[in-house]
Design a protein around this motif. Structure first.
Motif, PDB file in Angstrom:
ATOM      1  N   LYS A  76     -33.542  10.751 -17.928  1.00  0.00           N
ATOM      2  CA  LYS A  76     -32.884  10.633 -19.235  1.00  0.00           C
ATOM      3  C   LYS A  76     -31.398  10.334 -18.992  1.00  0.00           C
ATOM      4  N   PRO A  77     -31.053   9.060 -18.912  1.00  0.00           N
ATOM      5  CA  PRO A  77     -29.676   8.661 -18.574  1.00  0.00           C
ATOM      6  C   PRO A  77     -28.608   9.142 -19.555  1.00  0.00           C
ATOM      7  N   LYS A  78     -28.969   9.473 -20.783  1.00  0.00           N
ATOM      8  CA  LYS A  78     -27.976   9.870 -21.789  1.00  0.00           C
ATOM      9  C   LYS A  78     -27.489  11.307 -21.634  1.00  0.00           C
ATOM     10  N   ILE A  79     -28.001  12.048 -20.669  1.00  0.00           N
ATOM     11  CA  ILE A  79     -27.539  13.419 -20.443  1.00  0.00           C
ATOM     12  C   ILE A  79     -26.078  13.368 -20.002  1.00  0.00           C
ATOM     13  N   THR A  80     -25.211  14.134 -20.693  1.00  0.00           N
ATOM     14  CA  THR A  80     -23.809  14.194 -20.295  1.00  0.00           C
ATOM     15  C   THR A  80     -23.643  15.262 -19.211  1.00  0.00           C
ATOM     16  N   VAL A  81     -22.742  14.988 -18.267  1.00  0.00           N
ATOM     17  CA  VAL A  81     -22.518  15.903 -17.141  1.00  0.00           C
ATOM     18  C   VAL A  81     -21.030  16.230 -17.073  1.00  0.00           C
ATOM     19  N   LYS A  82     -20.708  17.516 -17.034  1.00  0.00           N
ATOM     20  CA  LYS A  82     -19.319  17.968 -16.896  1.00  0.00           C
ATOM     21  C   LYS A  82     -19.237  18.882 -15.678  1.00  0.00           C
ATOM     22  N   GLU A  92     -40.614  26.183 -19.946  1.00  0.00           N
ATOM     23  CA  GLU A  92     -40.714  24.726 -19.918  1.00  0.00           C
ATOM     24  C   GLU A  92     -39.733  24.139 -20.929  1.00  0.00           C
ATOM     25  N   ILE A  93     -38.854  23.294 -20.432  1.00  0.00           N
ATOM     26  CA  ILE A  93     -37.859  22.649 -21.279  1.00  0.00           C
ATOM     27  C   ILE A  93     -38.161  21.149 -21.278  1.00  0.00           C
ATOM     28  N   PRO A  94     -38.488  20.572 -22.438  1.00  0.00           N
ATOM     29  CA  PRO A  94     -38.738  19.127 -22.480  1.00  0.00           C
ATOM     30  C   PRO A  94     -37.482  18.357 -22.055  1.00  0.00           C
ATOM     31  N   ILE A  95     -37.637  17.449 -21.130  1.00  0.00           N
ATOM     32  CA  ILE A  95     -36.492  16.665 -20.652  1.00  0.00           C
ATOM     33  C   ILE A  95     -35.878  15.867 -21.792  1.00  0.00           C
ATOM     34  N   ASP A  96     -36.689  15.400 -22.720  1.00  0.00           N
ATOM     35  CA  ASP A  96     -36.162  14.661 -23.877  1.00  0.00           C
ATOM     36  C   ASP A  96     -35.206  15.498 -24.717  1.00  0.00           C
ATOM     37  N   SER A  97     -35.309  16.843 -24.641  1.00  0.00           N
ATOM     38  CA  SER A  97     -34.449  17.702 -25.452  1.00  0.00           C
ATOM     39  C   SER A  97     -33.143  18.057 -24.744  1.00  0.00           C
ATOM     40  N   ILE A  98     -33.000  17.711 -23.462  1.00  0.00           N
ATOM     41  CA  ILE A  98     -31.789  18.050 -22.707  1.00  0.00           C
ATOM     42  C   ILE A  98     -30.663  17.089 -23.113  1.00  0.00           C
ATOM     43  N   THR A  99     -29.532  17.694 -23.503  1.00  0.00           N
ATOM     44  CA  THR A  99     -28.399  16.884 -23.954  1.00  0.00           C
ATOM     45  C   THR A  99     -27.242  16.890 -22.967  1.00  0.00           C
ATOM     46  N   GLY A 100     -27.112  17.965 -22.195  1.00  0.00           N
ATOM     47  CA  GLY A 100     -25.969  18.035 -21.298  1.00  0.00           C
ATOM     48  C   GLY A 100     -26.161  19.021 -20.169  1.00  0.00           C
ATOM     49  N   ILE A 101     -25.314  18.846 -19.150  1.00  0.00           N
ATOM     50  CA  ILE A 101     -25.285  19.736 -17.990  1.00  0.00           C
ATOM     51  C   ILE A 101     -23.814  20.015 -17.704  1.00  0.00           C
ATOM     52  N   ALA A 102     -23.469  21.295 -17.520  1.00  0.00           N
ATOM     53  CA  ALA A 102     -22.090  21.652 -17.203  1.00  0.00           C
ATOM     54  C   ALA A 102     -22.087  22.651 -16.048  1.00  0.00           C
ATOM     55  N   GLU A 103     -21.172  22.435 -15.128  1.00  0.00           N
ATOM     56  CA  GLU A 103     -21.008  23.379 -14.024  1.00  0.00           C
ATOM     57  C   GLU A 103     -20.351  24.636 -14.572  1.00  0.00           C
ATOM     58  N   THR A 104     -20.832  25.804 -14.151  1.00  0.00           N
ATOM     59  CA  THR A 104     -20.299  27.069 -14.647  1.00  0.00           C
ATOM     60  C   THR A 104     -20.421  28.142 -13.571  1.00  0.00           C
ATOM     61  N   SER A 105     -19.638  29.189 -13.726  1.00  0.00           N
ATOM     62  CA  SER A 105     -19.785  30.370 -12.865  1.00  0.00           C
ATOM     63  C   SER A 105     -19.944  31.605 -13.746  1.00  0.00           C
ATOM     64  N   ASN A 106     -20.448  31.389 -14.950  1.00  0.00           N
ATOM     65  CA  ASN A 106     -20.710  32.448 -15.910  1.00  0.00           C
ATOM     66  C   ASN A 106     -21.627  33.485 -15.278  1.00  0.00           C
ATOM     67  N   ILE A 107     -21.280  34.765 -15.383  1.00  0.00           N
ATOM     68  CA  ILE A 107     -22.079  35.813 -14.745  1.00  0.00           C
ATOM     69  C   ILE A 107     -23.181  36.371 -15.643  1.00  0.00           C
ATOM     70  N   ILE A 108     -23.385  35.751 -16.793  1.00  0.00           N
ATOM     71  CA  ILE A 108     -24.434  36.204 -17.693  1.00  0.00           C
ATOM     72  C   ILE A 108     -25.779  36.216 -16.959  1.00  0.00           C
ATOM     73  N   SER A 109     -26.624  37.152 -17.305  1.00  0.00           N
ATOM     74  CA  SER A 109     -27.948  37.243 -16.690  1.00  0.00           C
ATOM     75  C   SER A 109     -28.706  35.941 -16.919  1.00  0.00           C
ATOM     76  N   ALA A 110     -29.258  35.413 -15.825  1.00  0.00           N
ATOM     77  CA  ALA A 110     -29.912  34.109 -15.907  1.00  0.00           C
ATOM     78  C   ALA A 110     -30.874  33.949 -14.736  1.00  0.00           C
ATOM     79  N   PRO A 111     -31.807  33.001 -14.843  1.00  0.00           N
ATOM     80  CA  PRO A 111     -32.672  32.715 -13.693  1.00  0.00           C
ATOM     81  C   PRO A 111     -31.904  31.899 -12.651  1.00  0.00           C
ATOM     82  N   ALA A 112     -30.848  32.520 -12.124  1.00  0.00           N
ATOM     83  CA  ALA A 112     -29.979  31.885 -11.139  1.00  0.00           C
ATOM     84  C   ALA A 112     -29.599  32.932 -10.111  1.00  0.00           C
ATOM     85  N   ALA A 113     -29.855  32.652  -8.847  1.00  0.00           N
ATOM     86  CA  ALA A 113     -29.603  33.624  -7.781  1.00  0.00           C
ATOM     87  C   ALA A 113     -28.262  33.396  -7.094  1.00  0.00           C
TER      88      ALA A 113
END
Length: 144
Positions: A132-138, A78-99
């Motif tokens: 949370k409109p202040k989230i930056t997106v790249k 669980e990640i509090p939405i208030d704590s989210i600062t940014g979102i960036a598109e990536t293709s990083n192959i690091i192990s993650a909860p991403a299929a």
């Protein structure tokens, strides 16, 4: 019934992540079938089905307060939405909860991040930004 601020986003499943284990186990299953090793076939088939089940069980839930990352039915973060600062598109192959390798990195807290792969990236980002409109997106290639 889900309200406007509560939605579940399934993970995009990319076959590029599954191809090596599927080929490896598929070849193993083929050879064990030809040698009549039914126990080995059952074990390898079970492993393959379990791997596919894990990939298709990943989802991301957004409610008024949290982004909840769920993997294999009972693992969740669980990640509090208030704590989210940014979102960036990536293709990083690091192990993650991403299929999929078509991924987003969510930055939260002071130094934390999680890599995810929602099927509807645009809807997912818009949903978080509506909370949370202040989230930056790249995004890559100048998309935003």
């Amino acid at each position: 019934m889900q309200n406007e601020s509560h939605k579940v986003y399934p993970s995009k499943v990319g076959w590029r992540l599954l191809i090596i284990p599927v080929l490896f186990l598929g070849v193993g299953i083929y050879y064990t079938v030809n040698k009549n090793l039914s126990r080995d076939v059952a074990i390898q088939t079970g492993i393959l089905l379990f791997l596919i089940l894990i990939f298709y069980s990943i989802s991301y839930e957004i409610n008024e307060r949290f982004l909840i990352v769920k993997t294999f039915f009972w693992f969740k973060a669980e990640i509090p939405i208030d704590s989210i600062t940014g979102i960036a598109e990536t293709s990083n192959i690091i192990s993650a909860p991403a299929a999929s390798l078509d991924r987003l990195e969510i930055f939260y807290g002071k130094f934390d991040s999680v890599i995810i792969s929602p099927k509807d990236k645009t809807g997912f980002i818009e949903h978080l930004k509506s909370l949370k409109p202040k989230i930056t997106v790249k995004m890559k290639k100048g998309q935003e």
